[in-house]
Design an enzyme around this catalytic site. Structure first.
Site, mmCIF file in Angstrom:
data_model
loop_
_atom_site.group_PDB
_atom_site.id
_atom_site.type_symbol
_atom_site.label_atom_id
_atom_site.label_comp_id
_atom_site.label_asym_id
_atom_site.label_seq_id
_atom_site.Cartn_x
_atom_site.Cartn_y
_atom_site.Cartn_z
ATOM 1 N N ASP A 100 -15.595 -16.996 -28.334
ATOM 2 C CA ASP A 100 -14.156 -17.027 -28.608
ATOM 3 C C ASP A 100 -14.006 -16.851 -30.111
ATOM 4 O O ASP A 100 -14.332 -17.749 -30.887
ATOM 5 C CB ASP A 100 -13.580 -18.376 -28.146
ATOM 6 N N LYS B 249 -8.398 -12.797 -38.210
ATOM 7 C CA LYS B 249 -8.049 -12.196 -36.921
ATOM 8 C C LYS B 249 -6.670 -11.540 -36.952
ATOM 9 O O LYS B 249 -6.428 -10.562 -36.254
ATOM 10 C CB LYS B 249 -8.094 -13.272 -35.843
ATOM 11 N N GLU C 82 -8.018 -13.822 -23.463
ATOM 12 C CA GLU C 82 -8.172 -15.259 -23.664
ATOM 13 C C GLU C 82 -7.530 -16.111 -22.564
ATOM 14 O O GLU C 82 -8.178 -17.019 -22.041
ATOM 15 C CB GLU C 82 -7.662 -15.644 -25.054
ATOM 16 N N ASP D 211 -0.905 -19.778 -23.764
ATOM 17 C CA ASP D 211 -1.978 -19.793 -24.755
ATOM 18 C C ASP D 211 -1.415 -19.513 -26.143
ATOM 19 O O ASP D 211 -1.112 -18.376 -26.487
ATOM 20 C CB ASP D 211 -3.019 -18.734 -24.354
#
Lengths: 586, 112
Positions: A9, A70, A147, A169
């Site tokens: 992850d 990210k 994810e 999420d």
């Protein structure tokens, strides 16, 4: 065992790595910690530092520390780190290399393959960038999974009856929502939606803006000019946010934040949860809008949902639970580990690809519509860039769809094909993700048929091909991040660029890793020793000269043992030093 | 060429939930991650017969054995009373394509 695949992850704030061993998912810890802060920096000696150390350094040296990389993935940009420019892929690759090292250390074997998770709403370019980061890190990315889907995989799926689960999420930088049907061991994603630029970082940013305004009003100082003070405020904002998940008020204290015209500026402010929730209200509303779009995509209403899973650290914000409770009439599930379930799902998927027996199979969809533009009409008027969807949002992956187009005038010998991602009937309002030209068409009247085929693989990466129907002449491309990122340059030169990066970056990172590896097996004793030294040094001011001398001697002995890696030699001086400290403290 | 029913291993009169269970079982046995092509075939089969609406359109547009002339001829011949006329035919043709009885007539002419 040689073909082990790890699950990663790669998060905005934290990253984790996991494997499946004997049917059990193991999240691999770095020392004590299972979460590696996604920070990369350069230390005083010019060494690359990763994780906790880099995060701590961020306060002091924000100019040589990178966080939340990210959020830049898939963008054509360079980030400066200690005088050198890096692409977001390279910085991510450094984090991936560390995770790879952790896994190798744990498994006692080298690892070359990984399943990496990406936000469901990551675009083609962002996915490509993630894959490139993996390649740079020496990891073949055998699969990228979404994810929220990974989180659902980690969730027990063995029950036979169908359950409709909403996965909410909210991470550090991205928001995804998926509607999932879990039934007979199959996790079937029905729809996904999200925002790839919305996350906990934005919440921090709201608090930062609020504090900046507060300082501006109180001292008439613009803190933005001072990078260190900004780093401290950002950190303070983040801490306040975390506190507000538990408490109704957070006290923000930053002494000597900076000096302004000879006056020291202290920040001392109380922030209430209520004020904070007001600041982030628009963001929460945006996530709930996305929830409804996802429900609509699955042709559901709130009453069709049986359970809600919360994923990502930002879902600890209490008002999110409240708002979901209001919408759905029940509380989200709390058995799932919001921080680790994504890595765990990645590891499960990795094990399945590696051929291990697993209980859960995944069927995912694309959250985006892909298509091309053609001469057509828009709002009833002729329009040259009408969007023609070919693969629709929420189509099961992998998928391949074709559509036929025709040349528009006699003797047309070439067609320009542009591929877009989006939902807008006007192609120009969608995201252009690639284009190519098919030349040397037959010299015939208009109406020469060109078949355009879009194929979307399990990773959500698009392959496009066009074929002249009468001759079978075909041209195809895989939409690569490189195409959009380096306009005009070809795919190959982009790959060469990455390869050369691999060359010059590897040694540096490996050097650092091997150092860390050597220390790992003895870490426990040495950590104790170091903690003891710090503690002893903290007592210096309040002890007699005699005691201090004894302590300095002992510290020296301990330090020598650490340097020589003499673990046994540590025992005696540590006990002595502990005794002195015990005596001093009692 | 296997029919979707054959691919999923269900009867042509299987209920929605039976078809769904058969599909999930096939997916478990053939995960997309191990064999993308096989999965696409399974999913394609499921999509084309998963509910009443999709079965109707599958039957209408993909059944290769539909022979309109033969079906009409049979309809004419089997009419006992001998009152087959233009009115009957136009009635037959005007039936909504979503109509099950007409579909059945096409699908299994022997039963009419």
């Amino acid at each position: 065992m040689s073909d082990i695949i790890i699950g990663i992850d790669l998060g905005t704030t934290n990253s984790e790595v996991a494997v499946v061993e004997n049917g059990q998912v193991i999240v691999i810890a770095d020392g004590e910690k299972k979460m590696l802060p996604s920070f990369v920096g350069v230390d005083d000696n010019g060494q690359i530092i990763i994780g906790e150390t880099a995060r701590n350094q961020y306060l002091v040296y924000p100019e040589r520390t990178i966080k939340s990389i990210k959020r830049l993935m898939g963008q054509d940009t360079q980030i400066e780190l200690a005088g050198q420019d890096y692409t977001p892929q390279e910085i991510s690759a450094i984090i991936l290399k560390r995770l790879k090292g952790l896994a190798e250390n744990y498994l006692g074997q080298s690892v070359s393959k990984a399943v990496i998770t990406v936000p469901a709403y990551f675009s083609d370019a962002q996915r490509q960038a993630t894959r490139e980061a993996g390649e740079i890190a020496g990891l073949e990315v055998v699969r990228m999974i979404n994810e929220p889907t990974a989180a659902a995989l980690a969730y027990d799926a063995r029950q036979a009856e169908s359950r409709h689960v909403l996965v909410y999420d909210l991470g550090g930088g991205t928001f995804d929502v998926s509607v999932v049907n879990i039934e007979s061991g199959v996790v079937e994603v029905l729809s996904s939606h999200g925002d790839n630029q919305l996350g906990g970082d934005d919440f921090d940013q709201q608090i930062v803006l609020y504090l900046l305004e507060h300082i501006q009003d109180t001292y008439q100082v613009d803190v933005r000019q001072h990078s260190k003070a900004m780093a401290r405020i950002t950190r303070a904002a983040e801490q306040a946010k975390l506190l507000l998940s538990e408490a109704p008020y957070a006290q923000i204290e930053e002494e000597y934040l900076l000096e302004h015209e000879g006056v020291a500026i202290h920040l001392s402010h109380e922030l209430s949860r209520m004020a904070y929730e007001e600041m982030i209200d628009d963001y929460i509303n945006a996530t709930l809008d996305a929830v409804h779009i996802a429900l609509k995509g699955a042709m559901f209403t709130t009453s069709d949902i049986d359970e809600i899973i919360l994923v990502g650290g930002s879902t600890r914000t209490p008002c999110i639970r409240e708002r979901l409770l209001n919408e759905f009439g029940f509380e989200p599930h709390s058995e799932v580990d919001a921080d680790l379930c994504v890595t765990m799902g990645a590891a499960i998927q990795a094990a399945m690809i590696a051929g291990q027996e697993v209980n859960t199979v995944l069927v995912d969809v694309t959250p985006y519509t892909y298509g091309t533009s053609a001469i057509g009409s828009l709002d009833g008027a002729p329009y040259p860039f009408m969007f023609v969807p070919i693969i629709h949002k929420n189509t099961v992956l992998p998928n391949r769809k074709s559509d036929a187009f025709a040349t528009s005038y006699d003797g047309q010998d070439a067609v320009e094909i542009t591929v877009y991602q989006g939902e807008d009937p006007d192609a120009l309002n969608n995201v252009k993700i690639g284009e190519f030209r098919v030349e040397g068409l037959l010299d015939v009247a208009s109406g020469n048929v060109i078949t355009l085929t879009l194929g979307l693989d399990l990773n959500g990466i698009l392959q496009v091909s066009a074929q002249e129907k009468d001759t079978g002449m075909e041209k195809s491309i895989t939409i690569k991040n490189a195409l959009s990122q380096f306009e005009g340059s070809s795919l190959q030169s982009a790959q060469q660029r990455i390869n050369s990066l691999l060359g010059h970056m590897d040694p540096r990172v490996i050097e650092h890793e091997s150092l860390a590896e050597k220390e790992l097996p003895v870490a426990a004793e040495i950590t104790t020793a170091r903690e003891l030294i710090t503690k002893a040094e903290g007592l210096f001011e309040q002890v007699s000269r005699e005691d201090q001398e004894d302590m300095v001697d002992l510290i020296e002995t301990i330090s020598n043992c650490i340097a020589a890696k003499d673990i046994q030699g540590l025992d005696a001086p540590i006990v002595e030093l502990q005794d002195i400290i015990y005596y001093l403290e009692s | 060429m296997q029919t979707p029913y054959e691919i999923l291993g269900v009867e042509t009169d299987a209920r929605d939930d039976e078809i769904k269970q058969a599909y999930l079982q096939q997916v478990k046995n053939n995960p997309p991650d191990r064999n993308q092509q096989q999965f696409q075939i399974i999913h394609g089969a499921y999509s084309s017969i998963k509910d009443h609406k999709s079965r109707v359109s599958y039957d209408l547009f993909t059944l290769p054995t539909v022979n309109f002339n033969a079906v009409l001829e049979r309809a004419l011949k089997t009419e006992q009373t001998g009152t087959v006329n233009a009115e009957f035919l136009s009635k037959l043709l005007a039936l909504d394509i979503d109509d099950n009885s007409l579909l059945k007539a096409f699908y299994s002419p022997d039963n009419t």
